[in-house]
Design an enzyme around this catalytic site. Structure first.
Site, PDB file in Angstrom:
ATOM      1  N   CYS A 227       0.837  -1.204   0.000  1.00 42.05           N
ATOM      2  CA  CYS A 227       0.000   0.000   0.000  1.00 42.05           C
ATOM      3  C   CYS A 227       0.869   1.250   0.000  1.00 42.05           C
ATOM      4  CB  CYS A 227      -0.941   0.012   1.197  1.00 42.05           C
ATOM      5  SG  CYS A 227      -0.099   0.175   2.778  1.00 42.05           S
TER       6      CYS A 227
ATOM      7  N   CYS B 120       3.369   1.623   2.784  1.00 39.71           N
ATOM      8  CA  CYS B 120       4.623   0.876   2.600  1.00 39.71           C
ATOM      9  C   CYS B 120       5.624   1.750   1.845  1.00 39.71           C
ATOM     10  CB  CYS B 120       4.371  -0.400   1.800  1.00 39.71           C
ATOM     11  SG  CYS B 120       3.243  -1.575   2.572  1.00 39.71           S
TER      12      CYS B 120
ATOM     13  N   ASP C 122       9.966  23.431 -33.897  1.00 45.43           N
ATOM     14  CA  ASP C 122      11.134  23.955 -34.589  1.00 45.43           C
ATOM     15  C   ASP C 122      11.005  23.633 -36.075  1.00 45.43           C
ATOM     16  OD1 ASP C 122      13.865  25.030 -34.727  1.00 45.43           O
ATOM     17  OD2 ASP C 122      14.401  22.976 -35.243  1.00 45.43           O
TER      18      ASP C 122
ATOM     19  N   ASP D 109      14.930  18.691 -32.315  1.00 39.37           N
ATOM     20  CA  ASP D 109      15.768  17.520 -32.577  1.00 39.37           C
ATOM     21  C   ASP D 109      16.593  17.098 -31.372  1.00 39.37           C
ATOM     22  OD1 ASP D 109      17.788  19.378 -32.433  1.00 39.37           O
ATOM     23  OD2 ASP D 109      18.188  19.418 -34.580  1.00 39.37           O
TER      24      ASP D 109
ATOM     25  N   ASP E 164      18.270  22.325 -30.077  1.00 39.14           N
ATOM     26  CA  ASP E 164      17.103  22.853 -29.372  1.00 39.14           C
ATOM     27  C   ASP E 164      17.086  22.479 -27.888  1.00 39.14           C
ATOM     28  OD1 ASP E 164      16.047  23.802 -31.857  1.00 39.14           O
ATOM     29  OD2 ASP E 164      15.458  21.752 -32.310  1.00 39.14           O
TER      30      ASP E 164
END
Length: 798
Positions: A13, A16, A484, A683, A687
């Site tokens: 859970c 935990c 781009d 790319d 960028d």
């Protein structure tokens, strides 16, 4: 700082998760610890100078959970004394991911214990100079199967003993009367193994949680079942002090139903990680290499960079490399999701685990072991599945305070019914147990990680690598996307687009003369013209003389002809009339093309135009993004006129032109300051700053460039349509997470009042604790099952 992914077994859970995160975070040298319940692992960043891997594992085990490891026994030739044994141990421990290395001098062997995430090839290579022979055993798989088997045995014990108790308690109401089973002493004998053998894990879990000053679902279950069991023991052995009915069936059935839920949950959680297993199964087992002029088959782990490898039709390509001889078609669907085989020739890259279809070829190995594209994909997916989405933080906070609140509600329920509602003890006692049992927060803990695991796995199958839950959620929120131009919307290199001839000249002749003039040029525009002519089958000869005129064009002499190719200024400087071509020049330039005039012997004969052409599916992708309600913006370093022309072809209204690479991130920030949630597609190289600045960066890869760090989402294929698919998959996954969280919250919001008897005064409806236990168990199973439904979803472009 180092990062490691620790597999963890025994979590059930959200509490935990908090227990382990809290324990690891307290270790000196640990900077972050992120535990994933569904993936059953912890991603830990730590300073290896202050803490080692074994200490981290011991800390997890100290709080009551197990960290599975794999083991390999290495037979050593030459382990002759304690000094050589110590050196071998030191060599093994020097490999990242090795937990322990213990030598056995008498057996001349060493046992290496390492994390399942470690590529054992690295260990083999570090030790092969010492002549080791390795036998591997997958301990993690065994440990997981043992966990499922343990839950099955516990459930079988609990349900087989609970049914007779149930028959003894309520059998008379349904026409089954077995006097022996109605005996409270017999019920005590049947219920005790259920409580303390099948239910041992709840007591153990409660002890661990309370020792760490945390209350989790084990505490709720242990309290609820113990209350029912020990009250029944009192009634059985001290009827004068505890008058009333025994509730052995309640405690036993609660344990049985919860164990059923845990068993189903363990099986389902194993299925959520199938994507990783499928990827690992793709790896080739052997490779056919040429060494010393001899072709021989070796395990793929032994392939080295620079090896020449032979691949025949139908075989898997073992590692990444470049073809040096031959040609073929290769099925790369495992990597890209694209079913059409790809033509491969000398100089082309090939990727490990893809399948050679028809031809035989040789290639030079460039990336092996953990450096291959497949290994990097597996790493990215593993790390993604170990992350949390921001939406999960709310669930974690709720789970953290949930159990103490529930205990308080259970006590208040008992007091309210017993003292204010004027009900007898058993009634109030039963409602208290029902509240304790029904309110387990485990569904909250499973809501997000199970969906993330399945969603990121589906993405990997389609060539879409999503790096984590936060990226999924950000893609879901995105309302603006910046594309781009160069390399993303366009092909990234100029191509010949138009040839216009005049005064009776043939178009092919005009193009041939332009290509002859440019054949000696290294300018990208000139190369595009030459390539375009050759693609049309034209013979391009070398000129006798060639002169480059920087910024204006070129001049060449060929077969006694003087060829000029270039700008208006070049023609003006040479006194060549071109006004009758001005309209055509302007039209081409308005379309974003670079138009060049061509003349022979001081007479204009035509125009050739070159442009960075659009990728095949760019226009479709832009159109689909707009249909999804996302504003599309193009960003480029081109001038405004050229940028507008290309944007018009794509149907993009807003353009950010003349933006230098270093200024792209600033433009993204401006959009964010407008209140937009911005995605950036590029790319992943030039960028990178803009991808990092964006709320979600989407990097378009190129097959082997899968380790692009700047993007939150990496597209393996160079196809803009996958941006649409990635966003659709993100939306679908986050929708599943929201469904899971809604049902988890709704279940507890509705279940607790019903269990507390809120409906009893109006309709006489009271929830039996055993039914409450079944409902709680099924809530967790339903959340995991809902996430698994994502497996049926395949992201499509339209």
């Amino acid at each position: 700082m180092k990062k490691v992914i620790l597999p963890i077994i025994g979590m059930h859970c959200a509490t935990c998760v908090q227990t382990i995160e809290k324990a690891l975070s307290k270790v000196e040298g640990v900077s972050s610890a992120n535990v994933n319940l569904s993936a059953e692992n912890a991603t830990v960043e730590y300073d290896e100078g202050k803490v080692d891997l074994l200490q981290l594992i011991e800390k997890v085990r100290e709080v009551g959970y197990s960290v599975p490891t794999r083991k390999a026994r290495l037979k050593v030739e030459g382990m002759v004394d304690s000094a050589s044994a110590a050196k071998i141990e030191e060599a093994a421990m020097g490999v990242e991911g090795v937990v322990k290395a213990v030598s056995n001098l008498s057996a001349q062997s060493i046992m290496v214990e390492f994390l399942p995430t470690l590529d054992f090839t690295i260990v083999r290579r570090a030790l092969e100079k010492r002549g080791f022979k390795v036998l591997e055993e997958d301990v993690e798989k065994i440990a997981r199967e043992e966990e499922i088997s343990r839950q099955k045995r516990s459930f079988a014990l609990a349900i087989s003993l609970s049914i007779p108790i149930l028959i003894g308690s309520v059998g008379s109401y349904i026409g089954i009367s077995i006097p022996l089973l109605r005996n409270p002493f017999i019920q005590f004998l049947l219920a005790t193994p259920v409580q303390f053998i099948a239910g041992y894990q709840f007591y153990k879990g409660s002890y661990i949680a309370l020792r760490n000053r945390i209350a989790d679902m084990n505490v709720l279950i242990a309290m609820g079942t113990s209350a029912a069991y020990f009250y029944s023991v009192g009634v059985t052995f001290f009827p004068g002090i505890f008058p009333g009915h025994v509730y052995y069936e309640t405690s036993s059935l609660i344990i049985a139903f919860i164990l059923l839920g845990r068993m189903l949950e363990s099986i389902a959680k194993g299925r959520t990680s199938e994507a990783i297993k499928k990827l690992m199964e793709l790896q080739a087992k052997t490779a056919r290499v040429i060494r010393d002029g001899v072709e021989k088959e070796i395990p793929v782990e032994e392939v080295e960079v620079g090896d020449i490898i032979v691949v025949r039709p139908g075989e898997k390509i073992p590692v990444d490399g470049v073809i040096v001889e031959g040609h073929s078609t290769v099925d790369e669907s495992m990597l890209t999701g694209e079913s059409i085989p790809v033509e491969k020739k000398v100089g082309d890259k090939v990727i490990g685990a893809t399948i050679n279809k028809f031809g035989t070829f040789k290639f030079r190995a460039e990336k092996v072991g953990s450096d291959t594209a497949l290994a990097q994909i597996i790493r990215l997916v593993e790390e993604a599945q170990g992350t949390k989405a921001p939406i999960q933080r709310l669930a974690d906070k709720v789970a953290g305070v949930f159990v103490p609140v529930v205990i308080g509600i259970a006590v208040l329920t008992f007091l309210a019914w017993y003292f204010i509602g004027d009900k007898y003890f058993i009634f109030a006692f039963s409602t208290m147990i029902a509240v304790l049992v029904i309110a387990c927060p485990c569904a909250l803990g499973l809501a997000t990680p199970t969906a993330i695991m399945v969603g990121t796995g589906k993405g990997a199958e389609s060539g879409i690598l999503i790096k984590g839950g936060e990226q999924l959620e950000n893609a879901y929120k995105m309302d603006t996307i910046v594309l781009d131009k160069t390399g993303t919307l366009t092909k990234g290199k100029p191509s010949l687009t138009d040839v216009i001839s005049i005064d009776g000249f043939d178009e092919n002749e005009v193009l041939r003369l332009a290509a002859i003039a440019e054949v000696g040029s290294e300018h990208p525009l000139g190369e595009a013209i030459v390539r375009g002519a050759r693609d049309k089958g034209l013979e391009v000869e070398d000129p006798e003389e060639f002169f480059a005129i920087p910024g204006h064009g070129v001049e060449a002499n060929y077969n006694g002809k003087r060829i000029l190719l270039g700008t208006r200024k070049l023609f003006k400087d040479n006194g060549i009339e071109f006004e009758h071509l001005e309209e055509k020049m302007s039209r081409l330039e308005s379309e974003g093309k670079t138009a060049m005039l061509i003349a022979t012997d001081n007479k204009a004969v035509g125009i050739v135009a070159v442009a960075d052409t659009l990728k095949e599916y760019s226009k479709e992708a832009v159109s689909e993004l707009k249909k999804m309600g996302i504003e599309v913006i193009m960003i480029t370093g081109d001038n405004e006129r050229t940028a507008r022309a290309i944007a018009a072809q794509l149907g993009i209204e807003r353009v950010l032109a003349e933006v230098l690479p270093e200024d792209k991130a600033r433009e993204i920030k401006k959009l964010q300051e407008e209140g937009r949630f911005v995605g950036m597609v590029g790319d992943g190289i030039n960028d990178a700053p803009a991808l990092a600045q964006a709320d979600i960066g989407i990097a378009i890869g190129s097959g082997t460039d899968v380790a692009i760090e700047a993007g939150g989402i990496v597209l393996i294929k160079d196809d803009l349509r996958d941006v649409v698919k990635a966003i659709k998959l993100s939306k679908k996954t986050i929708t599943k997470i929201k469904q899971n969280l809604f049902w988890a919250f709704f279940y507890n919001t509705l279940g607790i009042p019903v269990a507390a008897g809120a409906l009893y005064p109006f309709w006489g409806i009271l929830l039996h604790p055993a039914i409450a236990a079944a409902a709680m168990a099924m809530s967790s199973v339903s959340v995991v099952t809902n996430s698994l439904l994502l497996k049926r979803y395949t992201p499509t472009f339209k």
